[in-house]
Scaffold this motif. Sequence first.
Motif, PDB file in Angstrom:
ATOM      1  N   LEU A   1       0.851  -1.192   0.000  1.00  0.00           N
ATOM      2  CA  LEU A   1       0.000   0.000   0.000  1.00  0.00           C
ATOM      3  C   LEU A   1       0.886   1.241   0.000  1.00  0.00           C
ATOM      4  N   MET A   2       0.553   2.197  -0.863  1.00  0.00           N
ATOM      5  CA  MET A   2       1.402   3.361  -1.054  1.00  0.00           C
ATOM      6  C   MET A   2       0.656   4.649  -0.758  1.00  0.00           C
ATOM      7  N   ALA A   3       1.429   5.648  -0.300  1.00  0.00           N
ATOM      8  CA  ALA A   3       0.900   7.000  -0.129  1.00  0.00           C
ATOM      9  C   ALA A   3       2.030   7.990  -0.352  1.00  0.00           C
ATOM     10  N   SER A   4       1.682   9.129  -0.940  1.00  0.00           N
ATOM     11  CA  SER A   4       2.625  10.229  -1.113  1.00  0.00           C
ATOM     12  C   SER A   4       2.335  11.251  -0.030  1.00  0.00           C
ATOM     13  N   LEU A   5       3.303  11.474   0.882  1.00  0.00           N
ATOM     14  CA  LEU A   5       3.097  12.315   2.055  1.00  0.00           C
ATOM     15  C   LEU A   5       4.139  13.431   2.099  1.00  0.00           C
ATOM     16  N   PRO A   6       3.843  14.495   2.796  1.00  0.00           N
ATOM     17  CA  PRO A   6       4.850  15.558   2.961  1.00  0.00           C
ATOM     18  C   PRO A   6       6.077  15.021   3.701  1.00  0.00           C
ATOM     19  N   THR A   7       7.232  15.489   3.302  1.00  0.00           N
ATOM     20  CA  THR A   7       8.471  15.030   3.927  1.00  0.00           C
ATOM     21  C   THR A   7       8.508  15.383   5.408  1.00  0.00           C
ATOM     22  N   ALA A   8       7.889  16.508   5.776  1.00  0.00           N
ATOM     23  CA  ALA A   8       7.922  16.963   7.169  1.00  0.00           C
ATOM     24  C   ALA A   8       7.019  16.134   8.066  1.00  0.00           C
ATOM     25  N   LEU A   9       6.165  15.302   7.507  1.00  0.00           N
ATOM     26  CA  LEU A   9       5.222  14.534   8.318  1.00  0.00           C
ATOM     27  C   LEU A   9       5.944  13.469   9.136  1.00  0.00           C
ATOM     28  N   LYS A  10       5.656  13.428  10.439  1.00  0.00           N
ATOM     29  CA  LYS A  10       6.250  12.430  11.309  1.00  0.00           C
ATOM     30  C   LYS A  10       5.352  11.193  11.339  1.00  0.00           C
ATOM     31  N   LEU A  11       5.984  10.023  11.222  1.00  0.00           N
ATOM     32  CA  LEU A  11       5.226   8.785  11.137  1.00  0.00           C
ATOM     33  C   LEU A  11       5.215   7.996  12.445  1.00  0.00           C
ATOM     34  N   GLU A  12       5.855   8.524  13.477  1.00  0.00           N
ATOM     35  CA  GLU A  12       5.857   7.818  14.748  1.00  0.00           C
ATOM     36  C   GLU A  12       4.427   7.685  15.263  1.00  0.00           C
ATOM     37  N   LYS A  13       4.090   6.505  15.807  1.00  0.00           N
ATOM     38  CA  LYS A  13       2.785   6.182  16.394  1.00  0.00           C
ATOM     39  C   LYS A  13       1.645   6.308  15.391  1.00  0.00           C
ATOM     40  N   SER A  14       1.963   6.097  14.108  1.00  0.00           N
ATOM     41  CA  SER A  14       0.914   6.096  13.091  1.00  0.00           C
ATOM     42  C   SER A  14       0.185   4.758  13.106  1.00  0.00           C
ATOM     43  N   GLU A  15      -1.019   4.748  12.532  1.00  0.00           N
ATOM     44  CA  GLU A  15      -1.842   3.543  12.504  1.00  0.00           C
ATOM     45  C   GLU A  15      -2.302   3.255  11.082  1.00  0.00           C
ATOM     46  N   LEU A  16      -2.555   1.986  10.828  1.00  0.00           N
ATOM     47  CA  LEU A  16      -3.152   1.563   9.569  1.00  0.00           C
ATOM     48  C   LEU A  16      -4.607   1.227   9.842  1.00  0.00           C
ATOM     49  N   LEU A  17      -5.516   1.916   9.161  1.00  0.00           N
ATOM     50  CA  LEU A  17      -6.944   1.675   9.318  1.00  0.00           C
ATOM     51  C   LEU A  17      -7.462   0.870   8.134  1.00  0.00           C
ATOM     52  N   LEU A  18      -8.237  -0.147   8.444  1.00  0.00           N
ATOM     53  CA  LEU A  18      -8.922  -0.937   7.418  1.00  0.00           C
ATOM     54  C   LEU A  18     -10.390  -0.531   7.446  1.00  0.00           C
ATOM     55  N   VAL A  19     -10.890  -0.082   6.304  1.00  0.00           N
ATOM     56  CA  VAL A  19     -12.249   0.432   6.198  1.00  0.00           C
ATOM     57  C   VAL A  19     -12.981  -0.356   5.127  1.00  0.00           C
ATOM     58  N   GLU A  20     -14.232  -0.722   5.418  1.00  0.00           N
ATOM     59  CA  GLU A  20     -15.048  -1.446   4.435  1.00  0.00           C
ATOM     60  C   GLU A  20     -16.211  -0.557   4.032  1.00  0.00           C
ATOM     61  N   GLU A  21     -16.436  -0.462   2.718  1.00  0.00           N
ATOM     62  CA  GLU A  21     -17.536   0.351   2.214  1.00  0.00           C
ATOM     63  C   GLU A  21     -18.794  -0.502   2.134  1.00  0.00           C
ATOM     64  N   GLN A  22     -19.914   0.033   2.631  1.00  0.00           N
ATOM     65  CA  GLN A  22     -21.182  -0.698   2.706  1.00  0.00           C
ATOM     66  C   GLN A  22     -22.279   0.065   1.989  1.00  0.00           C
ATOM     67  N   GLY A  23     -23.150  -0.695   1.335  1.00  0.00           N
ATOM     68  CA  GLY A  23     -24.348  -0.120   0.743  1.00  0.00           C
ATOM     69  C   GLY A  23     -24.083   0.718  -0.482  1.00  0.00           C
ATOM     70  N   GLU A  24     -25.187   1.184  -1.055  1.00  0.00           N
ATOM     71  CA  GLU A  24     -25.074   2.001  -2.251  1.00  0.00           C
ATOM     72  C   GLU A  24     -24.413   3.340  -1.957  1.00  0.00           C
ATOM     73  N   GLU A  25     -24.579   3.796  -0.715  1.00  0.00           N
ATOM     74  CA  GLU A  25     -23.953   5.069  -0.357  1.00  0.00           C
ATOM     75  C   GLU A  25     -22.462   4.918  -0.092  1.00  0.00           C
TER      76      GLU A  25
END
Length: 874
Positions: free
Chosen positions: A274-298
Amino acid sequence: MDHKKVMMTLIASMLLISSSGGIAAAANTSTSSNNSLNNNTTKKEQTPTAKKVVHTLANVPVVKVTARSTVKLTDVNILSQDDGNTVTYTLTYQNNDSKPMMMLDYWSKVKTKGGTSFSPKLIAKDQEKKTVSPGSTVDLTYVMKVGREVKLSDLNFLIVKWDFSKPNYESTLGKFNVPASYSITTPVGKTKTVRLSDSAVKVKVSGIKVYPGEDKKQYVKVGVNLNNISYKLLDNPNIKWILRTSSGTNYPLTPDKDSTGISIQAQANKTLSLMASLPTALKLEKSELLLVEEQGEEKTALPVAALQLPEASSQSNVVTAANQPNIISIDGQPVSTLLESTRVRGEDEEYDLTMQWVIKNQGKKEVKIPKYALEIRTADGTAYPIETKALDDLKLKPGATKTIKLITTIQGDGDTSKIKLYAMTPITKEESKEGNTNASSFEFSYPVGIYAIPESVTSGDGLTTETVIKNSKGTFGVSVGSLQRLPWTDSDIIAAKVTIRNASAKTVQLPELEAMFTIDSARIDGDTKLIRAQGGKLLGPGMTTEAYLLTKIPSELNMSRLEVTLLEKVGEEETNDWITLSTSGLIQPLSYVGAGKTFTQGTAEKETELGVRRTYVYPGSSSDIVYTEFEMTNKSLRQSGLAKLVGYYKTADGQYYKATAKQADRVPGPGQKSVVTFWAKVPKSVTSTSDMRLIVGEGVADNKFVSGEGEATAYVNAMAFEVQPKTLQVLASLNDIDLYPYKFSGSNIRAYLTGGTSVQIEMIYSLTQEEAVDSGEYGHKLILSLTDGSGKVFDKELTPGTDLKTGINQTLNWSIDDSVFNKIRGGSYRVALYDVFEGQRIRLAEQGYSYDVSKLPKEEPEFPEEGSGNNNTK
């Protein structure tokens, strides 16, 4: 009947009301229980010490729905969004009764401790679950929106049952409260079991890497392993991935091209990138990976899991020093990459860069190498793409190696310390789906390897200086032993003798090599050859081998710099640079051997002594023939010799005349000599042949030395021998005449007069041949010439070995018939012996003789005719 209708209407109304508040689906009915379990949730008195963070809901007490059946809070998640937080929680119903549990009897409500109520809804995929069979469980997941300030520990999750004895027809069976010490985030290295498309899946973060980007951006790559522990196929669940920083900011993650489709067989694994383009200044310490499921027509985003990300691996994983390997993971297999060698050639503020990129599969399975985008980047970020087709459909079996030649032209001064090679992943693009105007496309390509450029593998401007190289084949010392420019018809041959030494402590095998020449800045694409001096490719420690690199150039071409490149052949039409040896282009003078001197060539095991024996000039009417006898003596202990020789005569003013060579096919044995004869026609305009030199070299053709009847197309190992044509003194006797390798004596000649027009000539001669000498076809003829006293000349052409047989006291008979001999009864004549070569002759000897009259018939006395006497009568 009326009572029943009223009850049915009432129940239908209650069902309608409960459906708006969220009905638990798919569970078994059971005897309801009004026992509250609040007393089971009594908390112990807190101690002054800080509470330990827990990551499990296993200690949250269950709620009894019947005397035997229970419901348990098994999962809870929260997703922060601009319009509030989305909360999902999962209730697991366990039917321990003997009959189905009807889910229409139970539902859930949520209230804060302050009394605020929320209306959770069953997610779409759980709304069809109506019963729970005896002895089984059913998971029901609810979703609801809460304020941004609401915490999970603020919420009470209520379990409600129909109870028509109550004023509002419902009874609360119990409630769940998430402890304040509970963290929904799965710790680093731990696995989280989730439900995706109603399949149980274990999710685990396998790692996170950070790659350098451009414009103050960095690329973050998160590896996630999915293990389908269910008993059915998990086929493309509608899920999304989010990187959430410690400050709560969410960044969407995009699967790379190999991770876009998720199809996992039961009990199988798949690793996603999984890839993301982030600002260089962004600190990644204590970051989390969220898994999200899309439901329904909305396509409502439902949080499924949150996993703590480990400390990110820095870009040092992909930035490598010169001559150091970089390990890339491809489909879970380690693949080693190495920028092995570099050749730089510059001119006019730009330079050509040629490199070798070596890829080796160090894993246990075959891998398909991605079609990486390769480019050179300068210190200011300027990128020069490198085109190659070598990565098209490239697959490597375990242990297999592929060496790829990379060529580009770069602006600059040729300082490779200011540039790096970037290997970028193929561009991944998530396209907007048809009809979804809100979706945005996202492109990215990140470096899997950043390589410092190794020093150019070239030698200095001198010859014989050894350059040591180390590559996948071993460690070698390579040097140019000699560089010669040799005449060839209307062009010149450039012949470089290269010595290759095994500089390692183990036996190595040389690769298949080819040659390339670069004169000044021009690469020669014409006829270029490489001839190996020895046939074998194995070299023991310290052993050396020699190779000759050849090309042809115009004879009038001047050069100031010459590069000799050895190319490793890696395919039918594909080569990679092995080493480039650079010289100033100064051609060494040929080794010179003076008159009467010899030169010994080769090693002790294969020595050959070379020398000019003698040179003659055969005069002609418009041109002369320069003729040289050249000796090769085998000084080794085995049958040995040089290849078929090639020769050129060179005059003092620089004119070249190609010599025709005659050489024995048989290789001489130990101590034996082999004679090669060279000759060329020289115009009469050449004023002097006394200061000529004969250039002699070993002939080559078709990448090997020529032997037997083969025709040479070039030559190597040339030397210049001084030739001083001898002016032969005509011998006064036909005895002991040197016709090398023959010796002739034939002074015993008798010419018998017959009294008529014929003369019978008989010669007793000896013709011997030096047995220790092998020679090619003997192209000489002898002419025995008889000149009568009247000046008339008669020639007899003789071929040694046929007309003149070898042996002692051989007899040659010759008859001349001419009217000049009619009635001659005596007198003298002269006999001359000529050496004839290509129709031109030189006189070797001449001797005078008297005719032999012993075979003349006796003359009858003359008597006067009868009656014709002188009788006088008086």
